[in-house]
Each structure stands twice: as structure tokens, then as C-alpha cells.
Design a protein around this motif. Structure first.
Motif, PDB file in Angstrom:
ATOM      1  N   LYS A  45       0.816  -1.217   0.000  1.00  0.00           N
ATOM      2  CA  LYS A  45       0.000   0.000   0.000  1.00  0.00           C
ATOM      3  C   LYS A  45       0.852   1.270   0.000  1.00  0.00           C
ATOM      4  CE  LYS A  45      -0.783   0.380   5.007  1.00  0.00           C
ATOM      5  NZ  LYS A  45      -1.828   0.383   6.062  1.00  0.00           N
ATOM      6  N   GLU A 103      -2.121   2.678  -1.814  1.00  0.00           N
ATOM      7  CA  GLU A 103      -2.941   3.657  -1.104  1.00  0.00           C
ATOM      8  C   GLU A 103      -2.229   4.999  -0.946  1.00  0.00           C
ATOM      9  OE1 GLU A 103      -4.494   2.214   2.573  1.00  0.00           O
ATOM     10  OE2 GLU A 103      -5.140   0.286   1.729  1.00  0.00           O
ATOM     11  N   SER A 158      -5.795   1.680  -9.133  1.00  0.00           N
ATOM     12  CA  SER A 158      -6.128   1.729  -7.712  1.00  0.00           C
ATOM     13  C   SER A 158      -7.214   2.764  -7.435  1.00  0.00           C
ATOM     14  CB  SER A 158      -4.892   2.072  -6.876  1.00  0.00           C
ATOM     15  OG  SER A 158      -5.224   2.115  -5.503  1.00  0.00           O
ATOM     16  N   LYS A 160      -8.108   3.126  -4.311  1.00  0.00           N
ATOM     17  CA  LYS A 160      -7.960   3.262  -2.858  1.00  0.00           C
ATOM     18  C   LYS A 160      -6.895   4.274  -2.453  1.00  0.00           C
ATOM     19  CE  LYS A 160      -7.159  -1.150  -2.601  1.00  0.00           C
ATOM     20  NZ  LYS A 160      -6.882  -2.524  -2.109  1.00  0.00           N
ATOM     21  N   THR A 162      -5.281   7.103  -0.852  1.00  0.00           N
ATOM     22  CA  THR A 162      -5.699   8.010   0.217  1.00  0.00           C
ATOM     23  C   THR A 162      -4.704   9.141   0.432  1.00  0.00           C
ATOM     24  OG1 THR A 162      -4.618   6.614   1.890  1.00  0.00           O
ATOM     25  CG2 THR A 162      -6.950   6.168   1.407  1.00  0.00           C
TER      26      THR A 162
END
Length: 359
Positions: A45, A103, A158, A160, A162
């Protein structure tokens, strides 16, 4: 093995709480198939950060970049194959699509990885008897090309992401296309950290970046440094996140009265970093930033930094004193900076240093 150690929730807890470091996690994914399928998303991630800061045993940077290159589509491969054919041939197709696990996308950390990968395959792309003075230009060209293709891979695979951090956007070949990918694919960014001072980003600041900000579901940390004369459109877009935003850093000019006054809506901030340029064409509104901060109820504020460029009238010094008096007992840091301070400004510096709990 105990059946309890095969329960997904328990395995997740091992990776999140018990053994969050990358070194241990690399061993844990080898336990069995269940641990591998769950652990890979934690291990991949934010692989760039673990490479840069894990001094004990950093991951093999050649392996990380080679894995991502193996996941590129045929169009992206063809774009770099002419210059890096031998290096690309060593990138065997990966079992998993590791790009979907990402991420945290820190472009600068990724760039360092790409540069190290290129240096390991220098014999592939560096011609014999190549003039040394031309090396840097070719190296930067290949870095930009490869970095752009890998970023495209992340942003199209991706959902995801963040964290998005960019401090050297000039290393992206097509910055406009990059931001289009961000707009079309990213809606879960909680941390957006941008330094755009080295590029001309007028249109981005005015139109696309505000739309990207509005699209995020829960933005918690936002930082922007820019030479653009007015970032009011960005500030107004941040109003969508007044309830979720914890940290705000604006190292740029705010040239609109409505945008300046909107700062008093961000009452949930824990950290505030503001730049006030009294020498710019928008200084009329910049003067109001301090008075706006002074009348705002920051109930959770713990850390503040105020950077003032240029000297001005006594009203600025009075507003700064008000901010010191109101927040001095709760702030971790409150600073005032003037490249050419007058005697009155030096008095303010002493006032801030003497404020309770300020340093």
C-alpha cells in the motif's frame, strides 16, 4: 496452525497492529496462502516510504520498479521499450496486480526509486563514449518517461489512493493528463500535499484542482504551495470539507474577500499554516487573514504557523498580537517572519516568544 490464525479478521490485526513494519510483513506473507492474500495489500500500500525510511533492510528497489513495469499495458511498454528494452525484458509478469493495492502515492519517493532503478540498468540506455555533460539530460528524460507511465498505472488501477503528494511536478511528462487521471479515478484522498511552485499551474489552480478537492469523500489534510497569484478557488472548494479537515497549509496568496472570510469556517482544524504576502497585488485581502483567524473559534487547534512576507502598518502588528493573545496558551508553535523587519516587527517577535507554551 491454530484455526484462529486463519480467520481473516485476526490476520488483518496482525498486519495492522501487531507487526506494522515492512520487514516483518515480508516474512508474514510467506506463512500460507491466506496470510499472503491479506498481507500483500498491506505490504504494497505504501512501498516507496518503506524503501526510503527502513534503514535496517530496505526492499530491493529493482524488484519494486520491475514489478510495476511488468504490469504496464502494451501502449505504455512500447513508449519506453525503445530506450530500455534489455531492462524491460528482465521484468517478468507478476502474479498479482500490485498496483491495485496502492494507497499512498508520493511522487517524489517514487521518483527516487525510478532513478535508482535506471542507474542499475545504465548499460542498457547509456551509449558508449556518451558525453558526460549530456548524461543528466538523458537521465532526466528517461526518469520523466518512466515515472509518468507508472503513475498512469496507479491512477487507472487503484481506487484506494488516500495520500497524494507531489513536490516536483516538473518530472511528470504530461502534467495535465496526470491531473485528469486524478480527477477521473481518485475520490478517497484524505491527504493532499502539493508544492506547485516550480511549474505554471494557473489553470490547475483555477479549475481542475478545486473540482478534485470537491470530489473527495473525506479530505483530512491539505497542503498547497504555489506561486499562482490567487488560490481563492481552491480555498472556496475546501469549504466542502470544513467538518473533516484536520490540517490546513496554504503557502500562497488568497486574493478574494469571500475566500479569506471562509477561513473562519474551519473550526475543527488541529494544525494551521498560513502565508501572508503583504507585497503582492492581493495584499488588501491578505491583511484580513490575521483578523479573520483572530475571531475564529478554533476549539481543537494545537499547532499554528504564520509566515508574513513584507512590512506593513500598525494594524497588521495589532492583529498579530491579538492572535498571540488568543491562541498563545494552546499553540505548539506561532511564528512571524519578515525578511526586513522594522523595530515594531521585532517587538512582535519578542511578544510571540514570550507567549505561554509558544516556541
Amino acid at each position: 496452525m491454530s484455526k484462529a490464525l486463519l480467520i481473516p479478521e485476526i490476520i488483518e490485526n496482525f498486519f495492522i497492529a501487531a507487526y506494522p513494519d515492512a520487514i516483518t510483513q515480508r516474512s508474514m506473507v510467506l506463512v500460507n496462502r491466506s496470510w499472503c492474500s491479506i498481507g500483500l495489500k498491506h505490504l504494497w500500500k505504501s512501498p516507496f516510504a518503506s524503501y526510503l525510511y527502513d534503514e535496517k533492510k530496505p526492499p530491493n528497489h529493482k524488484m519494486i520498479i520491475s514489478v510495476y513495469i511488468s504490469l504496464l499495458d502494451s501502449e505504455s511498454i512500447s513508449a519506453i521499450a525503445k530506450r530500455l528494452s534489455a531492462a524491460i525484458s528482465t521484468c517478468q509478469k507478476s502474479t498479482y496486480n500490485y498496483a491495485t493495492f496502492l494507497e499512498e502515492l508520493d511522487i517524489d519517493n517514487l521518483r527516487e526509486l525510478v532513478e535508482n532503478w535506471l542507474l542499475n540498468f545504465a548499460e542498457d540506455w547509456l551509449p558508449n563514449f556518451f558525453p558526460y555533460e549530456e548524461f543528466e539530460d538523458l537521465f532526466d528524460e528517461l526518469t520523466m518517461l518512466l515515472l509518468t507511465q507508472i503513475c498512469k498505472l496507479f491512477l487507472t488501477n487503484s481506487k484506494k489512493i488516500t495520500l497524494l503528494s507531489i513536490k516536483r511536478p516538473e518530472f511528470l511528462v504530461d502534467i495535465c493528463t496526470f491531473w485528469d487521471y486524478v480527477f477521473n479515478n481518485c475520490s478517497n484522498i484524505s491527504t493532499l500535499d502539493l508544492d506547485l511552485r516550480n511549474t505554471n499551474q494557473q489553470e490547475l489552480i483555477k479549475t481542475l484542482l478545486p473540482e478534485i478537492i470537491k470530489k473527495q469523500r473525506k479530505l483530512k489534510k491539505f497542503a498547497l504551495a504555489s506561486n499562482v497569484q490567487d488560490i481563492s478557488s481552491v480555498v472556496l472548494a475546501l469549504k466542502e470539507h470544513v467538518n473533516s479537515l484536520d490540517e490546513l497549509c496554504l503557502l500562497a496568496n488568497i486574493g478574494d474577500l469571500v475566500a479569506v472570510e471562509s477561513l473562519e469556517l474551519f473550526t475543527n482544524l488541529q494544525s494551521l499554516d498560513i502565508f501572508i504576502d503583504l507585497e503582492s497585488s492581493t495584499k488588501t485581502y491578505n491583511r484580513l487573514i490575521l483578523s479573520t483567524i483572530a475571531k475564529t473559534s478554533f476549539s481543537r487547534l494545537e499547532d499554528m504557523r504564520i509566515t508574513i512576507l513584507g512590512s506593513d502598518s500598525a494594524s497588521i502588528r495589532n492583529d498579530l498580537k491579538k492572535v498571540t493573545e488568543i491562541f498563545g496558551h494552546t499553540l505548539k508553535e506561532l511564528s512571524f517572519c519578515d525578511p526586513k523587519p522594522s523595530q515594531g516587527d521585532l517587538t512582535i517577535l519578542d511578544t510571540i516568544r514570550d507567549a505561554p507554551h509558544a516556541r
